[in-house]
Scaffold this motif. Sequence first.
Motif, short mmCIF file in Angstrom:
data_model
loop_
_atom_site.label_atom_id
_atom_site.label_comp_id
_atom_site.label_asym_id
_atom_site.label_seq_id
_atom_site.Cartn_x
_atom_site.Cartn_y
_atom_site.Cartn_z
N ILE A 7 -10.11 -0.24 -4.36
CA ILE A 7 -9.75 0.80 -3.39
C ILE A 7 -8.69 0.24 -2.45
O ILE A 7 -8.95 -0.69 -1.69
CB ILE A 7 -10.97 1.27 -2.58
CG1 ILE A 7 -12.08 1.74 -3.53
CG2 ILE A 7 -10.58 2.41 -1.63
CD1 ILE A 7 -13.38 2.10 -2.82
N ASP A 8 -7.49 0.81 -2.51
CA ASP A 8 -6.37 0.35 -1.69
C ASP A 8 -5.35 1.47 -1.64
O ASP A 8 -5.06 2.09 -2.66
CB ASP A 8 -5.76 -0.91 -2.30
CG ASP A 8 -4.84 -1.65 -1.32
OD1 ASP A 8 -4.03 -0.98 -0.65
OD2 ASP A 8 -4.96 -2.89 -1.25
N ASP A 9 -4.80 1.75 -0.45
CA ASP A 9 -3.83 2.85 -0.35
C ASP A 9 -2.45 2.45 -0.87
O ASP A 9 -1.58 3.32 -1.04
CB ASP A 9 -3.73 3.34 1.11
CG ASP A 9 -3.21 2.25 2.05
OD1 ASP A 9 -2.26 2.52 2.78
OD2 ASP A 9 -3.79 1.15 2.04
N GLU A 10 -2.23 1.17 -1.15
CA GLU A 10 -0.95 0.72 -1.68
C GLU A 10 -1.03 0.63 -3.21
O GLU A 10 -1.81 -0.16 -3.76
CB GLU A 10 -0.58 -0.64 -1.10
CG GLU A 10 -0.39 -0.62 0.41
CD GLU A 10 -0.04 -2.00 0.95
OE1 GLU A 10 0.16 -2.93 0.14
OE2 GLU A 10 0.02 -2.15 2.18
N ARG A 14 -2.99 -2.20 -5.67
CA ARG A 14 -4.08 -1.86 -6.59
C ARG A 14 -3.78 -2.34 -8.00
O ARG A 14 -4.62 -2.93 -8.67
CB ARG A 14 -4.31 -0.33 -6.63
CG ARG A 14 -4.87 0.27 -5.40
CD ARG A 14 -5.46 1.66 -5.68
NE ARG A 14 -4.57 2.55 -6.42
CZ ARG A 14 -3.65 3.33 -5.86
NH1 ARG A 14 -3.48 3.29 -4.55
NH2 ARG A 14 -2.89 4.13 -6.59
N ALA A 34 -7.05 5.57 -4.09
CA ALA A 34 -5.98 5.36 -3.10
C ALA A 34 -6.45 5.58 -1.67
O ALA A 34 -5.69 5.35 -0.73
CB ALA A 34 -4.80 6.29 -3.40
N ASN A 35 -7.70 6.01 -1.50
CA ASN A 35 -8.23 6.20 -0.15
C ASN A 35 -9.74 6.05 -0.16
O ASN A 35 -10.37 6.05 -1.24
CB ASN A 35 -7.82 7.57 0.42
CG ASN A 35 -8.32 8.72 -0.43
OD1 ASN A 35 -9.52 8.98 -0.50
ND2 ASN A 35 -7.39 9.41 -1.09
N ASP A 38 -11.95 9.18 -1.80
CA ASP A 38 -11.98 9.16 -3.26
C ASP A 38 -12.78 7.96 -3.76
O ASP A 38 -13.50 8.04 -4.76
CB ASP A 38 -10.56 9.11 -3.82
CG ASP A 38 -9.83 10.43 -3.65
OD1 ASP A 38 -10.49 11.45 -3.35
OD2 ASP A 38 -8.59 10.45 -3.80
N ASP A 54 -9.73 -2.55 0.41
CA ASP A 54 -8.74 -2.82 1.45
C ASP A 54 -9.33 -2.46 2.81
O ASP A 54 -10.06 -1.46 2.94
CB ASP A 54 -7.48 -1.98 1.17
CG ASP A 54 -6.34 -2.32 2.13
OD1 ASP A 54 -6.32 -3.44 2.67
OD2 ASP A 54 -5.46 -1.46 2.32
N MET A 57 -6.68 1.18 5.91
CA MET A 57 -6.24 2.37 5.19
C MET A 57 -6.18 3.54 6.15
O MET A 57 -6.93 3.56 7.14
CB MET A 57 -7.20 2.69 4.03
CG MET A 57 -7.18 1.66 2.92
SD MET A 57 -8.24 2.14 1.50
CE MET A 57 -9.86 1.95 2.25
N LYS A 59 -6.69 7.16 7.96
CA LYS A 59 -7.78 8.12 8.17
C LYS A 59 -9.16 7.48 8.16
O LYS A 59 -9.90 7.55 9.13
CB LYS A 59 -7.71 9.28 7.17
CG LYS A 59 -6.49 10.16 7.35
CD LYS A 59 -6.59 11.45 6.57
CE LYS A 59 -5.42 12.36 6.88
NZ LYS A 59 -5.49 13.65 6.16
N SER A 61 -10.98 3.79 7.30
CA SER A 61 -10.75 2.38 6.98
C SER A 61 -11.82 1.84 6.04
O SER A 61 -12.85 2.49 5.81
CB SER A 61 -10.73 1.54 8.25
OG SER A 61 -12.04 1.45 8.80
#
Length: 244
Positions: A7-10, A14, A34-35, A38, A54, A57, A59, A61
Amino acid sequence: MLTAIVIDDEFFAREELAELLHETGEVEVIGQAANAIDGLKMIHSAKPDVVFLDIQMPKVSGIELISMLDPETMPSVVFTTAFDQYAVQAFEDNAFDYLLKPIDPKRLKVSLQRLQKVKATQQTPHSEEQINALATKSLQQVPCVGHQRIMLVSIQDIESAYSDISGVHIQTADKQETSQLTLKTLEEKTELLRCHRQYLVNTQAIKEIQLLENGLAEVITKSGKLVPVSRRYLKALKLELGIV
């Protein structure tokens, strides 16, 4: 073989970690998100051995995501972070593993060795005390999912929450949203009060309590919605409201 979710927004972070895990031959990456929302849904459905999470992130974390998991069923968690080693010492002290970005394959191997030992001995990866030392004590907002969106609903705006076969639903005065959090987590992490096996209610949103036959009751909220109250929880609700 360990099963894992990343799980990572980048996106590239990922992909890089997923590739490193694949190359070890010890981990099957069964999902990427990605968030946090999800990722939460994926954790509940896939039930991985480990989540590579991660910390920073948008909204919601990584730390907040930990607060949304049930300590009794949560997988092992390995934080991925760009913080320096001194900044993440607190995570290590609480028995949470972490990987510094960019991720060193040798350090990843050490982490995987720890995880394999946990799986081999069927140990609980984190005690509730360790989780609570790191996780947020309470939630001020409840993340809800919709089509291509994440809604953050303030606790003060929630009138009730209930569960059915399709999930957990958050009811405000003018709308209903769906959350990936369990009723148990909402009960423990918010001020919502249990009034029925499948319902929680915000006592600040109560307008009236109608007493029914057989010790049952119904709450009428300020917006006019009905919330059932079972015999088992009626006394606790009355005590909370100062009703003798």
